[in-house]
Scaffold this active site. Sequence first.
Site, mmCIF file in Angstrom:
data_model
loop_
_atom_site.group_PDB
_atom_site.id
_atom_site.type_symbol
_atom_site.label_atom_id
_atom_site.label_comp_id
_atom_site.label_asym_id
_atom_site.label_seq_id
_atom_site.Cartn_x
_atom_site.Cartn_y
_atom_site.Cartn_z
ATOM 1 N N LYS B 30 7.737 7.399 -12.914
ATOM 2 C CA LYS B 30 6.652 7.339 -11.937
ATOM 3 C C LYS B 30 5.945 8.683 -11.972
ATOM 4 C CE LYS B 30 6.662 5.759 -7.620
ATOM 5 N NZ LYS B 30 5.515 4.850 -7.686
ATOM 6 N N ASN B 54 -1.784 -3.155 -6.328
ATOM 7 C CA ASN B 54 -0.802 -2.267 -5.720
ATOM 8 C C ASN B 54 -1.523 -1.065 -5.139
ATOM 9 O OD1 ASN B 54 -0.070 0.528 -6.980
ATOM 10 N ND2 ASN B 54 -0.687 -0.754 -8.706
ATOM 11 N N CYS B 115 -5.375 7.395 -11.438
ATOM 12 C CA CYS B 115 -4.766 6.578 -10.383
ATOM 13 C C CYS B 115 -5.845 6.134 -9.397
ATOM 14 C CB CYS B 115 -3.689 7.351 -9.632
ATOM 15 S SG CYS B 115 -2.984 6.380 -8.287
ATOM 16 N N LYS B 143 -3.872 9.321 -19.898
ATOM 17 C CA LYS B 143 -3.984 7.930 -19.432
ATOM 18 C C LYS B 143 -5.324 7.772 -18.740
ATOM 19 C CE LYS B 143 -1.438 4.280 -17.047
ATOM 20 N NZ LYS B 143 -0.182 3.946 -16.354
ATOM 21 N N GLY B 195 -1.899 -7.039 -14.201
ATOM 22 C CA GLY B 195 -1.460 -8.393 -14.516
ATOM 23 C C GLY B 195 -2.357 -9.041 -15.550
ATOM 24 N N GLY B 222 -1.668 -6.295 -18.769
ATOM 25 C CA GLY B 222 -1.510 -7.743 -18.789
ATOM 26 C C GLY B 222 -0.632 -8.313 -19.876
ATOM 27 N N GLY B 243 3.958 -3.670 -17.868
ATOM 28 C CA GLY B 243 3.774 -3.312 -16.467
ATOM 29 C C GLY B 243 4.204 -4.421 -15.547
#
Lengths: 229, 281
Positions: B30, B54, B115, B143, B195, B222, B243
């Site tokens: 994390k 989330n 994020c 990222k 997703g 996904g 994920g």
Amino acid sequence: MTGSGPVAGATAEVVEVTGTGPIGPYTLLRVAAGGIEPGIPGQFFMLHPPGHVLPRPMSLCRVDGGELCFLIDAIGPGTRTLCALKAGERLHVLGPLGNGFDLDVPHPLIVGGGIGIAPFPYVAQVLGGGPAILGFRSAHHAEAAALLPGAEVALDPVLVTSLLPAEPMDVLACGPEPMLEAVRARAPQAQLAWEAPMACGYGACYGCVVEVDGRLQRLCVAGPVLRAA
Amino acid sequence: MSVSLLNGSGCLDALTAPGVAAQLDAFVTKTITPEPREGNPPVRIVETEAGMLNSIGLQGPGIDAFLTETLPRLAAQHLRVWVSVGGFSSSDYAGICERLEERDDVDVVELNLSCPNVDEAPESAAEIVAACRERTKARLYAKLSPANSDIAESARAVVAAGADGLTLVNTLRGMALDPATLKPRLARAFGGYSGPALKPVALACVLACARAVDVPIVGLGGVQSGQDALELIAAGASVVSLGTILFTDPAAPGRIRDELKCEATARGYGDPLEVRGVANG
């Protein structure tokens, strides 16, 4: 779960989706246990409604022979899909997960509210009976008390906490948050089973946090059964 | 040499699910921040029609406790560890990189520059990478957010600033409403969307960046099956991360690794990595 934690779930076949006798607005989903261990009462399973992205956490309601039974309130798309399953269909099941009730107590008393009665038929199975007090919002909902024969029932606006006996008991409680808070105030030693939306059920997503000891902790790892104080 | 499978940062806790982490080629932590963080208030997750949102908000122990408590426990599991690093300024990121520099149990430092659940650092992604590059010799992966209007340009900038690789993609900011009240279902209203719905977005970002820069790319977004993983490799990824699927299926790493091999074989490839870049033609 200890050791390696969960590694894989199982695919379970639906045996029947129905009530056993009238159980109000709730549905009893019965699946073939196969090799799935029932675990300790109060632990939970992640049931994956086919076609949905995420599984849903459900406590085990009862163990009948080779079947695991889950009491479900169809309140959203996921639970509606679970309740619409047909015998012979299959669903993915992960568990048992989390920490259940400590039933090694001298004077257990079951305190359940609404769909929060779900884990208690299995508790009663393991205890071999025991007193229970249950609260429901209507007579229709209270039909589910049939799952716990002999239970005392309070109907809204009477609160289930009004049925708590004067003498100290080892309270095992599950129900809506205000009920659990009221039980906590009356019985600081109670074991309370909480509920929270979960994505994974095994500590991966950090979605299900609740405040425990002043810190936000994952309910799936720290609970779902927590000491009141 | 075959395709490595990782977890997306924040999608697995190797300490509570060591059996899942053991199926991966490396474990991504994390996101670690300078100070401990409680994260956002619940409700933090919600399912939507084709994915989930989330709003965890980088809950974590902070770099001090991470170094003294978490990292030694991860090392004891013999995992290759990628540390995801976050912050609210370039000096936050660079400071953590410097602290990690002295550790030989960190394989890669992944800079979480995207994020959607916390306030962003004021500096650009490239400026943050450059600040970190000055303070560490570790392999640095950037990222990036799929919300970037020109992700290829951002990829060129972070690579020029010293990034050794890219992780593509983070979640997309989204929102879900309660159908009865029409109020946001997440306590902070917005969350990161992940997703199955994210896969086409990830494919496009991976391809765009693979055309722009020549560095290793971790593809995620996904992935539910070996077919999905193979598509990300075809778009240009050389590593695939899992994920949301881990939430549903803790056996996904082993299953997807097997499926990936079968999918590649079925198309006449000896190794899934031979597929890399096929979509770029």
